[in-house]
Design a protein around this motif. Structure first.
Motif, PDB file in Angstrom:
ATOM      1  N   CYS A  22       5.056   4.996  -2.786  1.00 56.70           N
ATOM      2  CA  CYS A  22       3.801   4.244  -2.741  1.00 56.70           C
ATOM      3  C   CYS A  22       3.070   4.542  -1.432  1.00 56.70           C
ATOM      4  CB  CYS A  22       4.092   2.750  -2.867  1.00 56.70           C
ATOM      5  SG  CYS A  22       2.686   1.729  -2.375  1.00 56.70           S
ATOM      6  N   TRP A  24       1.086   2.806   0.302  1.00 54.88           N
ATOM      7  CA  TRP A  24       0.893   1.715   1.266  1.00 54.88           C
ATOM      8  C   TRP A  24       2.157   1.329   2.005  1.00 54.88           C
ATOM      9  CZ3 TRP A  24      -4.042   1.076   1.981  1.00 54.88           C
ATOM     10  CH2 TRP A  24      -4.915   1.383   0.921  1.00 54.88           C
ATOM     11  N   CYS A  25       3.288   1.761   1.527  1.00 54.03           N
ATOM     12  CA  CYS A  25       4.531   1.319   2.177  1.00 54.03           C
ATOM     13  C   CYS A  25       5.452   2.499   2.436  1.00 54.03           C
ATOM     14  CB  CYS A  25       5.210   0.251   1.328  1.00 54.03           C
ATOM     15  SG  CYS A  25       5.436   0.738  -0.391  1.00 54.03           S
ATOM     16  N   MET A  50      -0.441   5.866  -5.605  1.00 52.09           N
ATOM     17  CA  MET A  50      -1.187   4.782  -4.969  1.00 52.09           C
ATOM     18  C   MET A  50      -0.459   3.437  -5.050  1.00 52.09           C
ATOM     19  SD  MET A  50      -3.505   6.017  -3.321  1.00 52.09           S
ATOM     20  CE  MET A  50      -4.509   4.613  -2.795  1.00 52.09           C
ATOM     21  N   CYS A  51       0.517   3.355  -5.944  1.00 53.97           N
ATOM     22  CA  CYS A  51       1.285   2.109  -6.103  1.00 53.97           C
ATOM     23  C   CYS A  51       2.485   2.472  -6.953  1.00 53.97           C
ATOM     24  CB  CYS A  51       0.411   1.064  -6.816  1.00 53.97           C
ATOM     25  SG  CYS A  51       1.280  -0.449  -7.305  1.00 53.97           S
ATOM     26  N   SER A  52       3.619   1.827  -6.716  1.00 51.68           N
ATOM     27  CA  SER A  52       4.781   2.149  -7.558  1.00 51.68           C
ATOM     28  C   SER A  52       4.480   1.812  -9.025  1.00 51.68           C
ATOM     29  CB  SER A  52       6.028   1.401  -7.086  1.00 51.68           C
ATOM     30  OG  SER A  52       5.859   0.005  -7.223  1.00 51.68           O
ATOM     31  N   GLY A  75       8.685   1.604  -3.363  1.00 49.26           N
ATOM     32  CA  GLY A  75       7.526   0.731  -3.494  1.00 49.26           C
ATOM     33  C   GLY A  75       7.564  -0.409  -2.488  1.00 49.26           C
ATOM     34  N   CYS A  76       6.492  -1.187  -2.461  1.00 47.04           N
ATOM     35  CA  CYS A  76       6.381  -2.327  -1.558  1.00 47.04           C
ATOM     36  C   CYS A  76       7.353  -3.434  -1.978  1.00 47.04           C
ATOM     37  CB  CYS A  76       4.961  -2.877  -1.580  1.00 47.04           C
ATOM     38  SG  CYS A  76       3.702  -1.650  -1.205  1.00 47.04           S
ATOM     39  N   CYS A  81       2.887  -6.038  -2.919  1.00 46.52           N
ATOM     40  CA  CYS A  81       2.143  -4.952  -3.573  1.00 46.52           C
ATOM     41  C   CYS A  81       0.642  -5.158  -3.388  1.00 46.52           C
ATOM     42  CB  CYS A  81       2.495  -4.916  -5.063  1.00 46.52           C
ATOM     43  SG  CYS A  81       1.466  -3.798  -6.037  1.00 46.52           S
ATOM     44  N   HIS A  82      -0.066  -4.103  -3.023  1.00 40.73           N
ATOM     45  CA  HIS A  82      -1.514  -4.211  -2.809  1.00 40.73           C
ATOM     46  C   HIS A  82      -2.276  -4.504  -4.089  1.00 40.73           C
ATOM     47  CE1 HIS A  82      -2.196  -2.535   1.379  1.00 40.73           C
ATOM     48  NE2 HIS A  82      -0.921  -2.836   1.265  1.00 40.73           N
ATOM     49  N   TYR A  83      -1.628  -4.261  -5.196  1.00 39.96           N
ATOM     50  CA  TYR A  83      -2.288  -4.523  -6.472  1.00 39.96           C
ATOM     51  C   TYR A  83      -1.583  -5.685  -7.173  1.00 39.96           C
ATOM     52  CZ  TYR A  83      -3.899   0.016  -5.011  1.00 39.96           C
ATOM     53  OH  TYR A  83      -4.397   1.044  -4.262  1.00 39.96           O
ATOM     54  N   ASN A  87       4.457  -3.499  -8.331  1.00 37.54           N
ATOM     55  CA  ASN A  87       5.886  -3.243  -8.097  1.00 37.54           C
ATOM     56  C   ASN A  87       6.780  -3.967  -9.110  1.00 37.54           C
ATOM     57  OD1 ASN A  87       5.221  -5.677  -6.981  1.00 37.54           O
ATOM     58  ND2 ASN A  87       6.100  -5.262  -4.945  1.00 37.54           N
TER      59      ASN A  87
HETATM   60  S1  FES Z   1       0.946  -0.975  -3.539  1.00 40.50           S
HETATM   61 FE1  FES Z   1       2.958  -0.446  -2.967  1.00 40.50          FE
HETATM   62  S2  FES Z   1       4.033  -0.922  -4.777  1.00 40.50           S
HETATM   63 FE2  FES Z   1       2.009  -1.530  -5.320  1.00 40.50          FE
END
Ligand code: FES
Ligand code: SF4
Ligand code: SF4
Lengths: 170, 324
Positions: A22, A24-25, A50-52, A75-76, A81-83, A87
């Motif tokens: 991911c 972001w993390c 961009m996200c898991s 993942g976060c 999770c940014h979304y 996750n």
């Molecule tokens: S943004 Fe990192 S798992 Fe969704």
């Protein structure tokens, strides 16, 4: 099923791990922690998502089908999770995919999900290292080689047909 | 009178349903018979392999081959028909993706032979006799085809030009496909001759398909009284509609049963099983491993559910032995 030949190919073999991280993390963590020059991290080929929750199970199977020995997803942490829910979706998909892959005979150590925040650089390293060692212990999965090996049984027929035809046309 | 285009039908590992679907053309079959010269059709006509061999290479306009490929004989016939035909159509789910026979790819050859020839309750075989590819008999050698190590899709054995999906294909689509192929106005090679949209698009229940779901358990069709108008997914019944190509007219759903995926995926999907797995799993309610696993345990057979018609054609193809 017999997988002769697989073991002979292990000389000089290094586990190939496809890591979906991911943005972001885990990806940031890996970057900051001097697993820097990520692309060159030994054994792990990192793919940034961009996200898991963006991880499509098709990507995982495709990675294996194209020769990955292991797939790692980072993942976060839950709640981060940014979304919001990405996750959790990833965890659910991974659980079902892990069950399905086990039914298909693929060892569970080849596919793993970890929560790694942007500040956990050490955890990225240890996760990649332990996964590499587990996969090394399993040996190559080698699906592309297996596919080719499976289909060899059809070659004999091609030769037999060719021989027959030569006999007819001779 | 100009020579009519030659058409051949053949069956490999199949149940006969695909043949039935040709007969289901009903009166339309007369039009087909008028327009073409059927040169080979083992289930209905008395032509032999030698008759096919006698045709010049490429002399058959189109061969429609149904069934998965499991034996050396099926491979041989597929290769012969490929050589004799300008076009080859993989007809039905089994030729297209492996079909129901393809579920055998969860077992290895030895397991299957041992069960069938020794262990099944109705078998008495004290000598452990197994079929042999060659056996001497009264000064002759009798031969049998070889049972291969796995089930294959037709395109894993020979190049295939077009696919007609379905278990079995619907007669309307066969008619349309034949019209297209006879017109000479050919679609690009590799085309699945059907709409490239998901089953849900043509489902009478699609209005009730929920955007958000939060499953705590799934129900198999026999465990629940299925409401006739609501989307099956909303009732907790796994429906393959979202990961399946339309074209059948939502036959199963109209019969109050879930779609089990026989038309295979649309062209944008690489792996039908992984696709539906993704959609189903992401709609769970639980957020931690234990709760997730508890809900998923209500799907007793993920491979048989998600790959019911497509295991050999899936990304993994078959169960493997992955251990030291
Ligand atoms: S943004 Fe990192 S798992 Fe969704
Ligand atoms: S999931 Fe099934 S019942 Fe629901 S709309 Fe799609 S095809 Fe129809
Ligand atoms: S509803 Fe699904 S399983 Fe039933 S015929 Fe149509 S595509 Fe096949």
């Amino acid at each position: 099923m017999a997988s002769t030949g697989m073991k002979q190919g292990t000389n000089g073999w290094e586990p190939r791990i496809v890591a979906f991280f991911c943005n972001w993390c885990t990806y940031t963590a890996a970057d900051l922690a001097g697993v820097s020059r990520l692309r060159h991290a030994p054994n792990a080929r990192v793919i940034r998502v961009m996200c898991s929750g963006r991880l499509d199970p098709q990507f995982v199977l495709d990675a294996f089908a194209r020769g990955a020995d292991g797939v790692l997803v980072g993942g976060c942490h839950p709640g981060d999770c940014h979304y919001m829910e990405g996750n959790y979706k990833a965890l659910r998909r991974v659980r079902l995919l892990q069950r399905m892959m086990k039914d298909m005979g693929i060892h569970e150590d080849r596919f793993r999900l970890e929560w790694i925040s942007a500040s956990e650089g050490e955890k990225v390293k240890t996760t990649i290292n332990t996964m590499t060692e587990r996969v090394r212990a399993l040996g190559p999965l080698g699906l592309p080689e297996r596919f080719a090996e499976w289909d060899e049984e059809m070659d004999g027929l091609a030769h037999a047909i060719a021989a027959q035809e030569e006999a007819v046309h001779a | 009178m100009p020579e009519k285009p030659k058409v051949a039908f053949y069956w490999c590992a199949s149940c006969g349903g695909c043949e039935e679907s040709v007969v289901d053309l009903a009166e339309e079959i007369l039009g087909v018979v008028n327009a073409v010269d059927i040169v080979f059709w083992p289930v209905a006509m008395d032509f032999k392999k030698q008759d096919v061999e006698a045709i010049s290479d490429g002399g058959i306009l189109v061969s429609l081959i149904n069934g998965a490929v499991r034996t050396s004989e099926q491979e041989e016939m597929a290769k012969l028909l490929r050589r004799k035909s300008a076009l080859v159509v993989a007809y039905g789910s089994c030729a297209h993706m492996g079909g129901i026979p393809g579920l055998a790819n969860q077992f290895d050859r030895e397991q299957i032979l041992r069960y069938v020839y020794e262990e099944s309750p109705s078998t008495i075989n004290e000598l452990h006799t197994r079929p042999q590819t060659a056996s001497p008999e009264g000064g002759h050698t009798l031969t049998l085809p070889e049972f291969r190590s796995m089930v294959r899709t037709l395109d894993q054995v020979i190049p295939v030009d077009y696919y007609l999906p379905g278990c079995p294909p619907v007669p309307r689509m066969l008619k349309a496909a034949l019209d297209t192929l006879l017109s000479g106005n050919l679609p690009p090679k590799g085309t699945v001759l059907g709409p490239d949209t998901a089953m849900c698009e043509e489902c009478p229940r699609k209005e009730s398909k929920p955007a958000d779901l939060a499953y705590t358990a799934f129900r198999r069709p026999h465990e629940v009284i299925i409401q006739p108008e609501t989307c099956l997914l909303a009732q907790g019944v796994i429906c393959m509609g979202p990961a399946t190509r339309g074209g059948c007219g939502a036959q199963c759903v109209t019969g109050n049963m879930p779609c089990s995926g026989c038309f295979g995926p649309t062209s944008r999907v690489m792996d039908q099983g992984a696709k539906i797995l993704s959609a189903i799993a992401s709609s769970l309610s639980a957020k931690e491993t234990e709760g997730i696993d508890r809900t998923l345990a209500t799907i007793p057979d993920p491979v048989g559910t998600f790959y019911r018609y497509g295991l050999p054609g899936s990304l993994l193809r078959r169960k493997i032995a992955d251990h030291n």
